[in-house]
Scaffold this active site. Structure first.
Site, PDB file in Angstrom:
ATOM      1  N   HIS A  27       0.858  -1.195   0.000  1.00  0.00           N
ATOM      2  CA  HIS A  27       0.000   0.000   0.000  1.00  0.00           C
ATOM      3  C   HIS A  27       0.890   1.239   0.000  1.00  0.00           C
ATOM      4  O   HIS A  27       1.397   1.669   1.046  1.00  0.00           O
ATOM      5  CB  HIS A  27      -0.952   0.035   1.196  1.00  0.00           C
ATOM      6  CG  HIS A  27      -1.891   1.210   1.138  1.00  0.00           C
ATOM      7  ND1 HIS A  27      -3.193   1.107   0.675  1.00  0.00           N
ATOM      8  CD2 HIS A  27      -1.724   2.520   1.448  1.00  0.00           C
ATOM      9  CE1 HIS A  27      -3.771   2.294   0.713  1.00  0.00           C
ATOM     10  NE2 HIS A  27      -2.899   3.185   1.187  1.00  0.00           N
ATOM     11  N   CYS A  28       1.095   1.774  -1.183  1.00  0.00           N
ATOM     12  CA  CYS A  28       1.839   3.021  -1.309  1.00  0.00           C
ATOM     13  C   CYS A  28       1.266   3.754  -2.522  1.00  0.00           C
ATOM     14  O   CYS A  28       0.429   3.213  -3.248  1.00  0.00           O
ATOM     15  CB  CYS A  28       3.332   2.753  -1.453  1.00  0.00           C
ATOM     16  SG  CYS A  28       3.716   1.567  -2.741  1.00  0.00           S
ATOM     17  N   TYR A  45      -6.440  17.698  -1.778  1.00  0.00           N
ATOM     18  CA  TYR A  45      -5.137  18.173  -1.309  1.00  0.00           C
ATOM     19  C   TYR A  45      -4.227  18.222  -2.528  1.00  0.00           C
ATOM     20  O   TYR A  45      -4.448  17.515  -3.519  1.00  0.00           O
ATOM     21  CB  TYR A  45      -4.548  17.249  -0.226  1.00  0.00           C
ATOM     22  CG  TYR A  45      -4.388  15.812  -0.671  1.00  0.00           C
ATOM     23  CD1 TYR A  45      -3.195  15.339  -1.194  1.00  0.00           C
ATOM     24  CD2 TYR A  45      -5.461  14.920  -0.595  1.00  0.00           C
ATOM     25  CE1 TYR A  45      -3.059  14.024  -1.629  1.00  0.00           C
ATOM     26  CE2 TYR A  45      -5.337  13.599  -1.019  1.00  0.00           C
ATOM     27  CZ  TYR A  45      -4.136  13.164  -1.540  1.00  0.00           C
ATOM     28  OH  TYR A  45      -4.008  11.870  -1.977  1.00  0.00           O
ATOM     29  N   ARG A 120     -10.370   0.670  -6.553  1.00  0.00           N
ATOM     30  CA  ARG A 120     -10.555   1.202  -5.207  1.00  0.00           C
ATOM     31  C   ARG A 120     -11.820   2.039  -5.131  1.00  0.00           C
ATOM     32  O   ARG A 120     -12.046   2.917  -5.980  1.00  0.00           O
ATOM     33  CB  ARG A 120      -9.355   2.094  -4.868  1.00  0.00           C
ATOM     34  CG  ARG A 120      -9.312   2.571  -3.432  1.00  0.00           C
ATOM     35  CD  ARG A 120      -8.134   3.524  -3.216  1.00  0.00           C
ATOM     36  NE  ARG A 120      -7.741   3.576  -1.820  1.00  0.00           N
ATOM     37  CZ  ARG A 120      -7.055   4.575  -1.272  1.00  0.00           C
ATOM     38  NH1 ARG A 120      -6.653   5.598  -2.007  1.00  0.00           N
ATOM     39  NH2 ARG A 120      -6.742   4.552  -0.004  1.00  0.00           N
ATOM     40  N   ARG A 126     -13.810  13.482   3.327  1.00  0.00           N
ATOM     41  CA  ARG A 126     -12.767  14.505   3.220  1.00  0.00           C
ATOM     42  C   ARG A 126     -11.879  14.285   1.987  1.00  0.00           C
ATOM     43  O   ARG A 126     -11.042  15.112   1.665  1.00  0.00           O
ATOM     44  CB  ARG A 126     -11.926  14.570   4.497  1.00  0.00           C
ATOM     45  CG  ARG A 126     -11.107  13.347   4.792  1.00  0.00           C
ATOM     46  CD  ARG A 126     -10.242  13.526   6.046  1.00  0.00           C
ATOM     47  NE  ARG A 126      -9.668  12.286   6.483  1.00  0.00           N
ATOM     48  CZ  ARG A 126      -8.600  11.703   5.945  1.00  0.00           C
ATOM     49  NH1 ARG A 126      -7.971  12.282   4.943  1.00  0.00           N
ATOM     50  NH2 ARG A 126      -8.147  10.562   6.402  1.00  0.00           N
ATOM     51  N   ASP A 249       2.120   3.091   3.172  1.00  0.00           N
ATOM     52  CA  ASP A 249       1.245   4.247   2.907  1.00  0.00           C
ATOM     53  C   ASP A 249       2.033   5.464   2.428  1.00  0.00           C
ATOM     54  O   ASP A 249       1.496   6.559   2.291  1.00  0.00           O
ATOM     55  CB  ASP A 249       0.398   4.603   4.138  1.00  0.00           C
ATOM     56  CG  ASP A 249      -0.642   5.680   3.865  1.00  0.00           C
ATOM     57  OD1 ASP A 249      -1.285   5.614   2.801  1.00  0.00           O
ATOM     58  OD2 ASP A 249      -0.809   6.603   4.702  1.00  0.00           O
ATOM     59  N   ASN A 254      -1.730  13.679   2.745  1.00  0.00           N
ATOM     60  CA  ASN A 254      -2.365  14.582   3.720  1.00  0.00           C
ATOM     61  C   ASN A 254      -1.681  14.726   5.066  1.00  0.00           C
ATOM     62  O   ASN A 254      -2.043  15.611   5.832  1.00  0.00           O
ATOM     63  CB  ASN A 254      -3.790  14.112   4.059  1.00  0.00           C
ATOM     64  CG  ASN A 254      -4.796  14.653   3.106  1.00  0.00           C
ATOM     65  OD1 ASN A 254      -4.754  15.828   2.770  1.00  0.00           O
ATOM     66  ND2 ASN A 254      -5.694  13.806   2.660  1.00  0.00           N
TER      67      ASN A 254
HETATM   68  O1  LIG Z   1      -6.351   8.908   5.048  1.00  0.00           O
HETATM   69  C1  LIG Z   1      -5.981   9.507   4.015  1.00  0.00           C
HETATM   70  O2  LIG Z   1      -5.942  10.753   3.907  1.00  0.00           O
HETATM   71  C2  LIG Z   1      -5.596   8.717   2.826  1.00  0.00           C
HETATM   72  C3  LIG Z   1      -5.697   9.307   1.565  1.00  0.00           C
HETATM   73  C4  LIG Z   1      -5.475   8.544   0.463  1.00  0.00           C
HETATM   74  C5  LIG Z   1      -5.666   9.072  -0.875  1.00  0.00           C
HETATM   75  O3  LIG Z   1      -5.744  10.302  -1.007  1.00  0.00           O
HETATM   76  O4  LIG Z   1      -5.805   8.261  -1.802  1.00  0.00           O
HETATM   77  O5  LIG Z   1      -5.078   7.246   0.565  1.00  0.00           O
HETATM   78  C6  LIG Z   1      -4.905   6.647   1.793  1.00  0.00           C
HETATM   79  O6  LIG Z   1      -4.549   5.448   1.805  1.00  0.00           O
HETATM   80  C7  LIG Z   1      -5.173   7.400   2.945  1.00  0.00           C
END
Ligand SMILES: O=C(O)c1cc(C(=O)O)oc(=O)c1
Length: 296
Positions: A27-28, A45, A120, A126, A249, A254
């Protein structure tokens, strides 16, 4: 929106823990580079560039062999940056796309050729303006063979999400365990609800990831070294060892106040998966089953 944000550590430490051979950071994300791959006009963002060169340098620094690149919300449904990173990986990356539910079969086949193995669905208000369940279900019916759905939601909507999740006809992977409140401990209401979800289907997987988000000081948590996270999550990995995959991640979309040191994030692995057998499942066997199935 104007200012671009940097959400990652400038100089992550070397982890104390050494991942096993073949370990996958499953997960990246990549951000841009913006000049080549502009962000979505609907992005919530606007990050600085964090492209494939940076991702692969981090992979090597942390001791991983492969990546699963998950399309970040700031790129909307244009997967070009994710596909570009996969193409530059020498076969060492696969990906998860975010698609317009009206996508054609031909376009899905092209994504498959480009290394995508899942789509996904993001339900965080948010991060996205809308998440049309009926359209998501429709596209989930016609995914290429072997694909799965990755879903991101927060614990407070888990119950209302259950009928939707039950209707998805392919395996499901829940991002960051659906964001339980880890300060409640391993037997708290959020973890109990999540376990009940896992019990409802044996093809629901999860990512025991993001100690930095789920145990953040500003959310009332511990902050690094994220002891609440370790305590709440280790029993889940122990009880469902064949259904979890792990990732950094990075570049931590964010995150700004408490940007995590990725070396410390990796050092969480032996705390939630204490035996070599669990670590091999979490980092090698399980992600390979989902993303490199033809090789397993
Ligand atoms: O919690 C988050 O802000 C976040 C955002 C994103 C994304 O913007 O895709 O992906 C993630 O895995 C977690």
């Amino acid at each position: 929106m104007s200012d671009r944000i940097t959400s990652w550590h400038p100089n992550p430490s070397k982890p104390g823990y050494t991942p096993p051979a073949g370990a996958v950071d499953a997960h990246c994300h990549v951000f841009g580079p913006m000049a080549q791959f502009p962000f979505s006009p609907k992005a919530k963002y606007l990050p600085e560039d964090a492209g494939p060169d940076m991702l692969f340098a981090l992979r090597d620094h942390l001791g991983f062999e492969k990546n699963v690149i998950v399309q970040a919300s700031c790129h909307g449904t244009d997967n070009a940056a994710t596909l570009d990173a996969i193409a530059k990986s020498n076969g060492k990356a696969r990906g998860v796309a975010v698609v317009d539910p009206a996508i054609s079969e031909d376009e899905l086949a092209k994504l498959h050729e480009g290394g995508i193995r899942g789509i996904r669905f993001n339900f965080l208000k948010r991060l996205v303006d809308n998440a049309p369940k009926d359209k998501f279900l429709e596209v989930a019916q016609r995914l290429p063979k072997g694909w799965h759905v990755v879903i991101y939601f927060e614990a407070d909507i888990l119950e209302e999400m259950r009928p939707f999740m039950e209707a998805i006809p392919v395996p499901l992977v829940v991002d960051h365990m659906g964001r339980p409140d880890v300060t409640q401990g391993p037997d708290g209401p959020d973890m109990r609800a999540f376990r009940s979800l896992l019990e409802s289907r044996d093809d629901i997987w999860f990512k025991p990831t993001c100690p930095d988000r789920l145990d953040a000081r500003k959310e009332g948590g511990m902050g690094d070294p994220w002891d609440n996270f370790a305590k709440a999550v280790a029993p889940l990995v122990a009880d469902y060892p064949d259904r979890c995959i792990w990732g950094t991640d990075w570049p931590h979309p964010n995150m700004q106040d408490e940007v995590p040191d990725d070396g410390h994030v990796v050092d969480m692995i032996p705390r939630i998966a204490p035996t070599p057998e669990l670590q091999t499942k979490l980092l090698v066997a399980n992600p390979n089953r989902l993303y490199w199935a033809e090789q397993t």
